[in-house]
Design an enzyme around this catalytic site. Structure first.
Site, PDB file in Angstrom:
ATOM      1  N   ALA A  81      27.632  39.085  43.700  1.00 33.78           N
ATOM      2  CA  ALA A  81      27.325  38.502  42.397  1.00 33.78           C
ATOM      3  C   ALA A  81      28.642  38.065  41.762  1.00 33.78           C
ATOM      4  O   ALA A  81      29.696  38.640  42.056  1.00 33.78           O
ATOM      5  CB  ALA A  81      26.633  39.541  41.524  1.00 33.78           C
ATOM      6  N   GLY A 126      25.875  41.443  46.409  1.00 32.70           N
ATOM      7  CA  GLY A 126      24.701  40.567  46.380  1.00 32.70           C
ATOM      8  C   GLY A 126      24.669  39.582  47.533  1.00 32.70           C
ATOM      9  O   GLY A 126      23.608  39.040  47.864  1.00 32.70           O
ATOM     10  N   GLU A 129      23.219  41.505  50.336  1.00 32.03           N
ATOM     11  CA  GLU A 129      21.795  41.644  49.987  1.00 32.03           C
ATOM     12  C   GLU A 129      21.026  40.341  50.248  1.00 32.03           C
ATOM     13  O   GLU A 129      19.871  40.368  50.679  1.00 32.03           O
ATOM     14  CB  GLU A 129      21.672  42.081  48.517  1.00 32.03           C
ATOM     15  CG  GLU A 129      22.179  43.513  48.322  1.00 32.03           C
ATOM     16  CD  GLU A 129      22.355  43.888  46.851  1.00 32.03           C
ATOM     17  OE1 GLU A 129      23.107  43.179  46.146  1.00 32.03           O
ATOM     18  OE2 GLU A 129      21.758  44.878  46.412  1.00 32.03           O
ATOM     19  N   GLU A 149      29.579  47.909  45.392  1.00 31.53           N
ATOM     20  CA  GLU A 149      29.239  47.988  43.963  1.00 31.53           C
ATOM     21  C   GLU A 149      29.734  49.245  43.261  1.00 31.53           C
ATOM     22  O   GLU A 149      30.089  49.191  42.087  1.00 31.53           O
ATOM     23  CB  GLU A 149      27.711  47.869  43.769  1.00 31.53           C
ATOM     24  CG  GLU A 149      27.169  46.464  43.950  1.00 31.53           C
ATOM     25  CD  GLU A 149      26.777  46.140  45.385  1.00 31.53           C
ATOM     26  OE1 GLU A 149      27.234  46.841  46.313  1.00 31.53           O
ATOM     27  OE2 GLU A 149      26.026  45.171  45.581  1.00 31.53           O
TER      28      GLU A 149
HETATM   29  N1  CO8 Z   1      32.784  37.253  41.784  1.00 29.03           N
HETATM   30  C1  CO8 Z   1      33.587  36.334  41.209  1.00 29.03           C
HETATM   31  N2  CO8 Z   1      34.710  35.859  41.802  1.00 29.03           N
HETATM   32  C2  CO8 Z   1      35.008  36.340  43.018  1.00 29.03           C
HETATM   33  C3  CO8 Z   1      34.216  37.302  43.672  1.00 29.03           C
HETATM   34  C4  CO8 Z   1      33.028  37.752  43.006  1.00 29.03           C
HETATM   35  N3  CO8 Z   1      32.171  38.629  43.561  1.00 29.03           N
HETATM   36  N4  CO8 Z   1      34.787  37.599  44.855  1.00 29.03           N
HETATM   37  C5  CO8 Z   1      35.897  36.837  44.933  1.00 29.03           C
HETATM   38  N5  CO8 Z   1      36.056  36.083  43.841  1.00 29.03           N
HETATM   39  C6  CO8 Z   1      37.114  35.119  43.531  1.00 29.03           C
HETATM   40  C7  CO8 Z   1      38.382  35.839  43.106  1.00 29.03           C
HETATM   41  O1  CO8 Z   1      38.325  36.179  41.730  1.00 29.03           O
HETATM   42  C8  CO8 Z   1      39.419  34.790  43.421  1.00 29.03           C
HETATM   43  O2  CO8 Z   1      39.404  33.822  42.401  1.00 29.03           O
HETATM   44  P1  CO8 Z   1      40.784  33.379  41.645  1.00 29.03           P
HETATM   45  O3  CO8 Z   1      41.563  32.709  42.745  1.00 29.03           O
HETATM   46  O4  CO8 Z   1      40.305  32.439  40.591  1.00 29.03           O
HETATM   47  O5  CO8 Z   1      41.396  34.632  41.163  1.00 29.03           O
HETATM   48  C9  CO8 Z   1      38.887  34.118  44.680  1.00 29.03           C
HETATM   49  O6  CO8 Z   1      37.500  34.432  44.706  1.00 29.03           O
HETATM   50  C10 CO8 Z   1      39.501  34.642  45.965  1.00 29.03           C
HETATM   51  O7  CO8 Z   1      39.359  36.051  45.974  1.00 29.03           O
HETATM   52  P2  CO8 Z   1      40.601  37.045  46.168  1.00 29.03           P
HETATM   53  O8  CO8 Z   1      41.851  36.450  45.626  1.00 29.03           O
HETATM   54  O9  CO8 Z   1      40.202  38.376  45.645  1.00 29.03           O
HETATM   55  O10 CO8 Z   1      40.695  37.065  47.767  1.00 29.03           O
HETATM   56  P3  CO8 Z   1      41.203  38.261  48.671  1.00 29.03           P
HETATM   57  O11 CO8 Z   1      41.331  37.699  50.049  1.00 29.03           O
HETATM   58  O12 CO8 Z   1      42.385  38.916  48.097  1.00 29.03           O
HETATM   59  O13 CO8 Z   1      39.992  39.329  48.659  1.00 29.03           O
HETATM   60  C11 CO8 Z   1      37.694  40.042  48.693  1.00 29.03           C
HETATM   61  C12 CO8 Z   1      38.717  38.997  49.171  1.00 29.03           C
HETATM   62  C13 CO8 Z   1      37.987  41.391  49.383  1.00 29.03           C
HETATM   63  C14 CO8 Z   1      36.321  39.555  49.123  1.00 29.03           C
HETATM   64  C15 CO8 Z   1      37.788  40.208  47.169  1.00 29.03           C
HETATM   65  O14 CO8 Z   1      37.701  38.936  46.581  1.00 29.03           O
HETATM   66  C16 CO8 Z   1      36.708  41.074  46.554  1.00 29.03           C
HETATM   67  O15 CO8 Z   1      36.781  42.288  46.663  1.00 29.03           O
HETATM   68  N6  CO8 Z   1      35.724  40.441  45.904  1.00 29.03           N
HETATM   69  C17 CO8 Z   1      34.696  41.141  45.177  1.00 29.03           C
HETATM   70  C18 CO8 Z   1      33.667  41.700  46.126  1.00 29.03           C
HETATM   71  C19 CO8 Z   1      32.634  42.496  45.353  1.00 29.03           C
HETATM   72  O16 CO8 Z   1      32.931  43.479  44.716  1.00 29.03           O
HETATM   73  N7  CO8 Z   1      31.359  42.072  45.456  1.00 29.03           N
HETATM   74  C20 CO8 Z   1      30.258  42.747  44.794  1.00 29.03           C
HETATM   75  C21 CO8 Z   1      30.022  42.151  43.459  1.00 29.03           C
HETATM   76  S1  CO8 Z   1      28.847  43.080  42.534  1.00 29.03           S
HETATM   77  C22 CO8 Z   1      27.356  42.648  43.167  1.00 29.03           C
HETATM   78  O17 CO8 Z   1      27.220  41.816  44.015  1.00 29.03           O
HETATM   79  C23 CO8 Z   1      26.214  43.392  42.549  1.00 29.03           C
HETATM   80  C24 CO8 Z   1      24.864  42.726  42.711  1.00 29.03           C
HETATM   81  C25 CO8 Z   1      23.895  43.347  41.741  1.00 29.03           C
HETATM   82  C26 CO8 Z   1      24.241  42.951  40.314  1.00 29.03           C
HETATM   83  C27 CO8 Z   1      23.138  43.256  39.380  1.00 29.03           C
HETATM   84  C28 CO8 Z   1      23.445  42.588  38.006  1.00 29.03           C
HETATM   85  C29 CO8 Z   1      22.282  42.600  37.123  1.00 29.03           C
END
Ligand code: CO8
Length: 274
Positions: A81, A126, A129, A149
């Protein structure tokens, strides 16, 4: 900019100008590419609305043999997400968003043609998922799956607590959700999360190959298989009863007569979905 590309054959209709996903249709297969590579294809409301629109309005399924979902760019299927949309979340908004995504993912799971996730990179939160809501997953060898998460203080809220258990069993599902360990494609294959592992970049081709094989089978029978298997996991349904219902429904179809005749006459069946 409108990013809608349709390689249309037959009667596939453009009925929404998609901004966050790309649709392509070729050989009776629709490929949906989630197109936010700079955010690792994170699911913002725009992507979700467009997936909702596609899966809840694509009624002309006689024109397609299957759907593939993949991510744009080299790095991600979907990294979860969109965390940047979490600020200002209230209990009411969280309930509403969670329910909405459950409905979208159910419409993928219950889609009457095979839906395959071509996992070409990170499939996290997500995104994992979403892949699990598809009927099958083809992983590239650079794919990474995970439910991170609890690192953020939430839980998998888009069906992950249920579908991960269905796919890999309770013990491993609990471990992955509580440790947030990210697993590679081979591990996903071993656990039953991925159906196939292919070299990075060949995910969509492999998914197409699977859909083309399924496309040679009776479409009516394939959709009843989906219904019966999903009944196994539906607490309000009895899968065995559904199996009898589906079997008897199919037994009086033209396609059943055609399938049996084609076998006897040693030829390919000519399915009419009747
Ligand atoms: N959301 C928004 N932006 C994201 C996300 C995300 N999930 N993942 C990556 N990005 C963005 C980063 O912010 C970054 O943007 P910017 O260059 O503008 O800063 C760009 O993508 C590249 O990412 P990184 O610089 O972090 O790249 P890395 O190679 O260093 O890391 C990772 C890659 C490991 C994938 C890292 O980006 C990461 O950990 N991302 C988040 C993963 C995560 O936690 N996902 C789960 C999200 S929560 C969810 O899905 C819950 C669902 C249920 C929600 C219910 C709500 C009602």
């Amino acid at each position: 900019m409108i990013q809608l590309f349709i390689i249309a054959k037959n009667n596939f209709k453009k009925n929404m100008d998609y901004q966050n996903i790309i649709l392509e249709k070729e050989d009776r297969i629709i490929t949906i590419t989630i197109n936010r590579p700079k955010a690792l294809n994170a699911l913002n409301q725009g992507v979700l609305n467009e997936l909702e629109h596609f899966f809840q309005n694509e009624s002309d399924i006689s024109q397609i043999d299957g759907v593939i979902i993949t991510g744009a760019g080299e790095r991600a299927f979907v990294a979860g997400a969109d965390i940047k949309e979490f600020s200002g979340l209230t209990k009411e908004i969280a309930t509403e968003r969670g329910s909405k995504v459950h409905d979208i993912y159910f419409s993928i799971e219950n889609f009457q043609r095979p839906v395959i996730a071509a996992v070409n990179g990170f499939a996290l939160g997500g995104g994992c998922e979403l892949a699990m809501a598809c009927h099958m997953r083809v992983a590239g060898d650079k794919a990474r799956f995970g439910q991170p998460e609890v690192n953020l203080g939430i839980i998998p809220g888009y069906g992950g607590t249920q579908r991960l258990v269905q796919l890999i069993g309770k013990a491993k599902a609990l471990e992955l959700m509580m440790t947030t360990e990210m697993i590679d494609a081979e591990t996903a294959l071993r656990l039953g999360l991925a159906n196939h592992v292919v070299p990075h970049g060949e995910e969509v081709e492999k998914a197409k190959e699977l859909i083309k094989t399924i496309g040679t089978k009776s479409p009516l029978a394939v959709s009843e298989v989906i219904k019966c298997v999903n009944s196994y996991f539906d607490k309000n349904a009895n899968g065995y009863t559904q199996e009898i219902t589906s079997f008897s429904k199919l037994s009086i179809t033209e396609d059943f007569k055609e399938g049996a005749a084609a076998f006897v006459e040693k030829r390919k069946a000519n399915w009419k979905s009747e």
